[in-house]
Design a protein around this motif. Structure first.
Motif, short mmCIF file in Angstrom:
data_model
loop_
_atom_site.label_atom_id
_atom_site.label_comp_id
_atom_site.label_asym_id
_atom_site.label_seq_id
_atom_site.Cartn_x
_atom_site.Cartn_y
_atom_site.Cartn_z
N ARG A 153 20.57 20.49 30.89
CA ARG A 153 21.82 20.19 30.35
C ARG A 153 22.83 21.06 31.06
O ARG A 153 24.04 20.50 31.44
CB ARG A 153 21.86 20.70 28.85
CG ARG A 153 20.97 19.48 28.20
CD ARG A 153 21.29 19.75 26.45
NE ARG A 153 20.54 18.81 25.70
CZ ARG A 153 19.65 19.16 25.13
NH1 ARG A 153 19.10 20.47 24.95
NH2 ARG A 153 18.71 18.08 24.49
N ASP A 189 16.75 15.70 26.16
CA ASP A 189 16.16 15.44 24.90
C ASP A 189 14.69 15.30 24.62
O ASP A 189 14.04 15.76 23.80
CB ASP A 189 16.84 14.11 24.63
CG ASP A 189 18.43 14.22 24.18
OD1 ASP A 189 18.73 15.27 24.11
OD2 ASP A 189 18.88 13.35 23.64
N GLN A 211 23.93 9.94 25.09
CA GLN A 211 23.86 11.50 25.36
C GLN A 211 25.24 11.79 26.28
O GLN A 211 26.10 12.98 25.67
CB GLN A 211 22.90 12.00 26.09
CG GLN A 211 21.50 11.92 25.50
CD GLN A 211 20.59 10.69 25.69
OE1 GLN A 211 21.29 9.74 26.41
NE2 GLN A 211 19.33 10.54 25.25
N PRO A 212 25.48 11.15 27.15
CA PRO A 212 27.01 11.54 28.05
C PRO A 212 28.17 11.45 27.34
O PRO A 212 28.92 12.15 27.13
CB PRO A 212 26.56 10.61 29.30
CG PRO A 212 25.26 10.25 29.52
CD PRO A 212 24.72 10.26 27.97
N LEU A 269 20.40 14.52 31.02
CA LEU A 269 20.50 14.72 29.55
C LEU A 269 19.47 13.88 28.62
O LEU A 269 19.07 14.46 27.91
CB LEU A 269 22.17 14.16 29.41
CG LEU A 269 23.09 14.98 29.86
CD1 LEU A 269 24.50 14.25 29.42
CD2 LEU A 269 23.10 16.40 29.41
N GLN A 316 28.44 11.51 23.99
CA GLN A 316 28.41 12.41 22.79
C GLN A 316 28.85 13.63 23.53
O GLN A 316 29.68 14.40 22.77
CB GLN A 316 27.04 12.52 22.18
CG GLN A 316 27.15 13.59 20.93
CD GLN A 316 28.14 12.93 19.94
OE1 GLN A 316 28.11 12.04 19.35
NE2 GLN A 316 28.99 14.24 19.20
N ARG A 317 28.27 14.16 24.65
CA ARG A 317 28.40 15.39 25.16
C ARG A 317 29.86 15.48 25.94
O ARG A 317 30.74 16.54 25.60
CB ARG A 317 27.36 15.90 26.21
CG ARG A 317 27.35 17.39 26.42
CD ARG A 317 26.02 17.53 27.20
NE ARG A 317 25.72 18.76 27.47
CZ ARG A 317 25.42 19.67 26.61
NH1 ARG A 317 24.97 19.60 25.54
NH2 ARG A 317 25.31 21.03 27.16
N TYR A 318 30.36 14.59 26.51
CA TYR A 318 31.54 14.71 27.42
C TYR A 318 32.80 14.10 26.84
O TYR A 318 33.91 14.53 26.95
CB TYR A 318 31.32 14.16 28.86
CG TYR A 318 30.00 14.75 29.66
CD1 TYR A 318 29.80 16.21 29.40
CD2 TYR A 318 28.82 14.07 30.08
CE1 TYR A 318 28.99 17.08 30.12
CE2 TYR A 318 27.89 14.83 30.70
CZ TYR A 318 27.89 16.09 30.52
OH TYR A 318 26.70 16.76 31.06
N ASP A 374 26.12 19.33 32.95
CA ASP A 374 27.41 19.96 32.80
C ASP A 374 28.20 20.18 33.92
O ASP A 374 29.50 19.85 34.28
CB ASP A 374 27.36 21.02 31.61
CG ASP A 374 26.82 20.62 30.59
OD1 ASP A 374 26.64 19.17 30.06
OD2 ASP A 374 26.48 21.81 29.63
N SER A 390 31.63 23.13 31.72
CA SER A 390 30.38 24.13 32.31
C SER A 390 30.81 25.29 32.60
O SER A 390 32.28 25.68 32.86
CB SER A 390 30.27 23.26 33.89
OG SER A 390 29.16 24.07 34.54
N ASP A 443 32.07 15.65 22.19
CA ASP A 443 32.08 17.09 22.06
C ASP A 443 32.90 17.74 23.26
O ASP A 443 33.08 19.14 23.13
CB ASP A 443 30.69 17.52 22.25
CG ASP A 443 29.87 17.20 21.06
OD1 ASP A 443 30.52 16.65 20.05
OD2 ASP A 443 28.67 16.68 21.20
N VAL A 455 32.29 18.77 26.12
CA VAL A 455 31.42 20.08 26.66
C VAL A 455 31.73 20.21 28.32
O VAL A 455 32.00 19.20 29.01
CB VAL A 455 29.85 19.85 26.63
CG1 VAL A 455 29.02 21.02 27.29
CG2 VAL A 455 29.51 19.82 25.06
#
Length: 800
Positions: A474, A459, A698-699, A455, A701-703, A478, A710, A706, A708
């Motif tokens: 990404r 960026d 990043q992880p 991740l 925020q993403r997981y 994911d 797969s 958000d 996110v």
């Protein structure tokens, strides 16, 4: 002078190193001084020259006799107190008092900032009788360039100054005293060396003038009377003996006070440039923050800017010989990044930039880093560890976010990050070995580092205007993140039942064998796996490594699966010691002393690691338990030695004083462990900031925010999955450009999907499978574009 009295007893007993339990390490912060010294039991141990990965001595201590029957060796027969001369200045005042109360020896130890010389100012105090009643001897065991065998030693003079000399492997040393030695001898260790002579006769009688090509030692009698009990010993190095002797004589011609002032000024200037993370002053205690920052910086190779070794020690060194060339004085990329994190936490941005440049220079052509290596990048061990390939990516990201890297620097570093990410994509997520250099498989620590690194690389790909590469990074992250629980979360095991939890993350899950479903999709959950021994054993082994899922932002600290795992970890691995709790690496660990205290010899019992107390403190801080984190900081500092050096392991069994094993105190493993000191500094910074200093954003925020997931299932030649979940896109990943020829109705209708270039040495084809119902079967084969060759095999995959 011509040699006339050779020492008998060639080649001496087998060479051994010495205690790894250091109480001090130091070096000058000048390019003109290329020596690093270590102190243990009140004496100098390994001294390194001209590189920090090249040990050149075993030890350099003192013997006191009275010529009649009194024989006392400083390292064995005195009680020593060691203190740095100032906070964060690793020059040491050592006071050693004879166990019989007959004398005290005060020493000041440092390296000459202007030369390749280590200086000792010795002051002898007779506590019973007078100085004239005693004889003082300096005893040196050369181990030139990481070897105790094959050295030569002799006594001679340089321009009229009597000295002790040794050479081996193209390196030479010389020793002289500020007043001429009264007597000198060279011999073979265990047979004709000065220790044997003094032990038998209480004075030097043999006076051998040389010992060639063996395990050798040198001794010189110090003139206590003409010096009024205070002398300076200088040990210098060079490519040949004349060079070493010149440096020694030059150092002795100056004043120790001037050398101390110069040495201390360099260290104070550097310490003053750091962030003020100092604790409140403590009576009669050193500043642990400044000890840790000094330890970090003292492990840098000044001729290889940015190269830092793991430790100036050899674990259980007194039982190790020439077969252990490296000890811990090697570069481990993981430890190096952890060191960089500690330096960055302290505000040492320039040093971190140098580490990143060094990492870029030793990166292998295919993008990975060696498991460990000498300072010039030559691999020592030959393994590959995936977390070590991912950590440098995270360091670049952390340094950029902390302001240590300008954005203009990122383009140059993309040439390092992109190949590293490509290596992870081609070879992950299975680790060659876990972070402890043990079994390969699916490790929570390695998975967390790999996914976070992908991740972070994504960026950077965006900044480099490579959006397709960023998307691929990404999407892979994911997918791997979505499969973590399927890979390493064990449920329904006997351990789960014993501790009242539904499951827990295992230390490492072995890769699936060829006759089972691929771990990249359709992985057989641990609770339902066939009764293979390796899988069963893996399901019963846990490790604090699982907390990396929180440290790197993939899972929340209050995730029930994390809490379950913490409960099992504490039940199996936690040791309540006088300073506080400490954790073992995993149940069944064999890296440590035996039950009777005998040193690790390939087998043993793993002991608690203080750095894991630091990692647990970070977990508690992430969970909002600041009070618990502060208590664990106190425990971490409490495991340190008298000199506040943090060991690799601490003893967790009843005291065995004859082996120097005291519960809660350093064991015979490496000390200091630079990684542990880095964790200490990062914890201080995290507590000051109120958040985890080195957690990649990043992880989380993403997981966690958000959420996110797969969309993909992946098939590879090294991960041939046999089934996939309905509603997913099947991604075929290939090593070369190709076209996937496939059907979902038994070849009644056919599609051809050309591969796309990921930009990382992987070509992929996304098959339109998302709308296929459960129960469908996909059949495919591959046509290689470059030579028009068909694979010649049909592969099948079921949708369920």
């Amino acid at each position: 002078m011509p040699f006339q009295n050779p020492a008998p007893g060639w080649p001496g007993i087998p060479a051994r190193w010495t205690s790894s339990a250091k109480s001090g390490v130091g070096t000058a912060l000048t390019a003109r001084s290329r020596v690093w010294f270590t102190v243990s039991h009140g004496i100098l141990n390994e001294i390194y020259y001209p590189r920090i990965d090249q040990a050149c001595t075993r030890d350099f201590g003192v013997i006191v006799t009275d010529r009649q029957g009194f024989f006392y060796e400083e390292k064995r027969d005195t009680e020593s107190i060691i203190r740095p001369i100032d906070d964060g200045v690793p020059a040491f005042a050592i006071s050693s008092t004879c166990s019989k109360g007959r004398y005290r020896l005060d020493k000041l130890v440092l390296s000459d900032p202007q030369r390749d010389v280590v200086l000792q100012r010795l002051t002898f105090h007779a506590l019973t009788g007078k100085n004239a009643d005693y004889r003082l001897y300096a005893l040196l065991a050369p181990h030139l360039v990481n070897r105790g065998a094959g050295n030569s030693a002799w006594v001679d003079s340089y321009k009229g100054v009597p000295m002790l000399f040794a050479e081996g492997s193209g390196t030479a040393l010389a020793v002289a005293c500020s007043v001429p030695f009264l007597a000198r001898s060279a011999g073979f260790v265990g047979t004709s060396d000065g220790w044997q002579d003094l032990c038998r006769h209480y004075e030097l009688r043999w006076n051998y003038d040389h010992a060639r090509n063996g395990n050798v030692a040198l001794v010189g009698e110090v003139d206590l009377l003409s010096s009024a009990g205070s002398v300076v010993l200088a040990l210098g190095f060079g490519q040949h003996v004349e060079e070493a002797a010149l440096r020694v004589r030059s150092s002795l011609s100056g004043s120790v006070e001037s050398a101390v002032a110069d040495y201390a000024a360099g260290w104070r200037a550097w310490q003053d440039s750091l962030l003020p993370l100092d604790p409140a002053p403590r009576p009669d205690r050193q500043n642990p923050y400044r000890v840790s920052t000094a330890v970090l910086r003292a492990h840098e190779a000044n001729s290889f800017a940015g190269g830092y070794i793991a430790s100036l020690s050899i674990p259980w060194g007194f039982a190790k010989g020439d077969e252990d060339l490296g000890g811990y004085h090697l570069v481990w990329p993981r430890d190096l990044v952890e060191t960089a994190g500690g330096l960055l936490a302290a505000g040492a941005q320039e040093e971190v930039r140098q580490i990143i440049r060094y990492l870029q220079a030793i990166q292998e052509e295919d993008g990975h880093w060696p498991q460990n290596c000498w300072l010039d990048g030559t691999p020592y061990w030959n393994g590959v560890q995936m977390d070590e390939c991912a950590f440098p990516i995270l360091l670049v990201d952390l340094a950029w976010r902390d302001g240590a890297l300008p954005e203009t620097e990122l383009r140059r570093l993309w040439s390092m990050v992109k190949p590293a990410a490509g290596f992870i994509l081609r070879n992950g997520p299975v680790t060659g070995q876990d972070r402890w250099e043990e079994d390969g498989g699916y490790s929570p620590f390695t998975l967390a580092v790999e996914i976070a690194a992908l991740l972070a690389a994504a960026d950077l790909a965006d900044k480099m205007a490579e959006p397709e590469q960023a998307m691929y990074l990404r999407e892979t992250a994911d997918l791997w993140n979505s499969l973590i629980e399927r890979w390493i979360y064990a449920t329904g095991t006997s351990l789960a039942k014993d501790f009242g939890v539904d499951g827990y993350y295992v230390r490492i899950a072995p890769p699936e064998t060829a006759d089972a479903a691929s771990p990249l999709e359709g992985f057989v959950p641990i609770k339902n796996r066939p009764p293979r021994d390796s899988a069963q054993r893996a399901s019963l082994i846990v490790s604090p490594d699982a907390l990396a899922l929180v440290r790197f932002g993939l899972r929340a600290p209050d995730d029930p699966r994390i809490r379950n795992t913490v409960k099992v970890i504490d039940a199996l691995l936690k040791a309540d010691l006088p300073a506080g709790p400490c954790w073992r690496r995993y149940n069944g660990d064999g890296y440590g002393e035996h039950e009777d205290g005998k040193q690790f010899d390939g087998t043993g019992i793993g002991r608690p690691w203080p750095l894991l107390t630091g990692e647990r403190a970070h977990y508690e801080l992430a969970a909002g338990n600041r009070v618990a984190a502060e208590a664990l900081l106190s425990a971490l500092e409490g495991f340190a030695s008298e000199g506040h050096l943090i060991p690799e392991q601490v003893w967790d069994a009843p005291d065995i004083p004859e082996r120097e094993l005291i519960i809660g105190r350093p064991s015979g493993s490496a000390m200091p462990l630079v990684w542990a000191h880095a964790e200490h500094v990062k914890l201080l910074r995290s507590l000051a900031d109120g958040c985890i200093f080195d957690m990649p954003p990043q992880p989380r925020q993403r997981y966690q925010i958000d959420r996110v997931g797969s969309r993909h299932s992946v098939w590879r030649f090294n991960h041939k999955c046999r089934y996939m979940a309905a509603g997913r896109i099947l991604r075929i990943e290939l090593p070369a450009v190709a076209s996937v020829h496939w059907s979902a109705d038994g070849w009644q209708t056919v599609d051809d999907t050309p591969s796309r270039n990921s930009g990382f040495g992987v070509y992929f084809a996304d098959l339109d499978t998302a709308k296929l119902p459960a129960g469908s079967t996909i059949i495919f084969t591959i046509r290689w574009t470059t030579d028009g060759r068909w694979e010649g095999i049909d592969y099948q995959l079921a949708i369920n």
